[in-house]
Design a protein around this motif. Structure first.
Motif, PDB file in Angstrom:
ATOM      1  N   GLY A   1      -0.851  -3.596  -3.484  1.00  0.00           N
ATOM      2  CA  GLY A   1      -1.733  -2.469  -3.212  1.00  0.00           C
ATOM      3  C   GLY A   1      -1.079  -1.111  -3.338  1.00  0.00           C
ATOM      4  O   GLY A   1      -1.718  -0.090  -3.060  1.00  0.00           O
ATOM      5  N   ALA A   2       0.175  -1.066  -3.762  1.00  0.00           N
ATOM      6  CA  ALA A   2       0.884   0.215  -3.864  1.00  0.00           C
ATOM      7  C   ALA A   2       0.403   1.006  -5.076  1.00  0.00           C
ATOM      8  O   ALA A   2      -0.190   0.464  -6.014  1.00  0.00           O
ATOM      9  N   ARG A   3       0.671   2.304  -5.052  1.00  0.00           N
ATOM     10  CA  ARG A   3       0.332   3.177  -6.174  1.00  0.00           C
ATOM     11  C   ARG A   3       1.609   3.791  -6.731  1.00  0.00           C
ATOM     12  O   ARG A   3       2.406   4.374  -5.994  1.00  0.00           O
TER      13      ARG A   3
ATOM     14  N   ASP B   1       2.957   4.539  -1.507  1.00  0.00           N
ATOM     15  CA  ASP B   1       2.575   5.595  -2.447  1.00  0.00           C
ATOM     16  C   ASP B   1       3.849   6.156  -3.060  1.00  0.00           C
ATOM     17  O   ASP B   1       4.666   6.781  -2.374  1.00  0.00           O
TER      18      ASP B   1
ATOM     19  N   ASP C   1       0.818  -1.218   0.000  1.00  0.00           N
ATOM     20  CA  ASP C   1       0.000   0.000   0.000  1.00  0.00           C
ATOM     21  C   ASP C   1       0.851   1.268   0.000  1.00  0.00           C
ATOM     22  O   ASP C   1       0.389   2.341   0.408  1.00  0.00           O
TER      23      ASP C   1
END
Length: 228
Positions: free
Chosen positions: A58-60, A40, A38
């Motif tokens: 889940g990372a952006r 960023d 998760d």
């Protein structure tokens, strides 16, 4: 911004990404911890990074560039890769299950066994390189172009392909079982080898020469006996 590739008569061309990355900062590994679930990542350059075995689920990734990175076993399931460029990435068993790639260019990748089942690809250009055993089962591809690359036994089982083009691309042993194709241009695939699911080619366009090459496969799918 995106531009539409030139399609043939009766088939809509794919919209290609047009990327203009901002000035990027070099990724320093988050204090040595590498990728984080998760996480960023915005406006970063990953150059020569060894991301093997790391967990970025889940990372952006937004406005990022990954160049010559190792992705062996890297976990990127449900990740979002947006307005980014991947160049010369390599790895076996990269996990992109249920990931989203939008406005992305992938150039000269060398990947094997990439798990991208359930992924969403929109305005993606894959140029050059070789990808073996790409798992795109139940994925959604819209405005995707495979250009000048080699795809060995890609699995499109149950996937939805809309405005997808294969340009000067080798497509070997593809599985289209249960796939739904809309405005898919296969004329630039040489060779074009369909191992399973040739009955799902409705919605695609092929050349006359390709039709002749596929005739035995199509006859087999139809249960048609050809004698003499």
């Amino acid at each position: 911004m995106a531009r539409r590739a030139v399609g043939g008569t009766g088939v809509k061309g794919a919209r290609r990404p047009e990327l203009r990355l901002p000035a990027l900062e070099r990724f320093e590994g988050g204090g040595g911890s590498g990728l984080e679930p998760d996480g960023d990542y915005d406006g970063l350059e990953f150059r020569g990074a060894d991301l093997a075995g790391q967990d970025g689920a889940g990372a952006r990734f937004m406005d990022c560039a990954l160049a010559e990175c190792a992705l062996d076993g890297t976990r990127l399931s449900r990740a979002r890769v947006l307005d980014s460029v991947l160049t010369g990435v390599r790895g076996v068993g990269t996990d992109l299950a249920e990931a989203t790639l939008r406005d992305v260019e992938v150039t000269d990748a060398r990947l094997g066994g990439t798990q991208a089942h359930g992924a969403v690809l929109e305005r993606v250009l894959v140029r050059g390189g070789k990808i073996d055993f790409l798992n795109l089962r139940s994925a959604r591809l819209k405005d995707v172009v495979f250009e000048g690359c080699v795809l060995v036994e890609p699995d499109f089982g149950g996937a939805r392909l809309e405005r997808v083009e294969f340009v000067d691309c080798a497509l070997k042993g593809a599985d289209l079982t249960g796939a739904v194709l809309t405005d898919v241009d296969l004329r630039g695939a040489a060779p074009l080898e369909i191992a399973r699911g040739a009955d799902r080619l409705a919605g695609a366009v092929i050349s006359t020469a390709q039709l002749l090459d596929l005739a035995p496969v199509l006859a087999g799918e139809m249960g048609l006996r050809v004698e003499g």
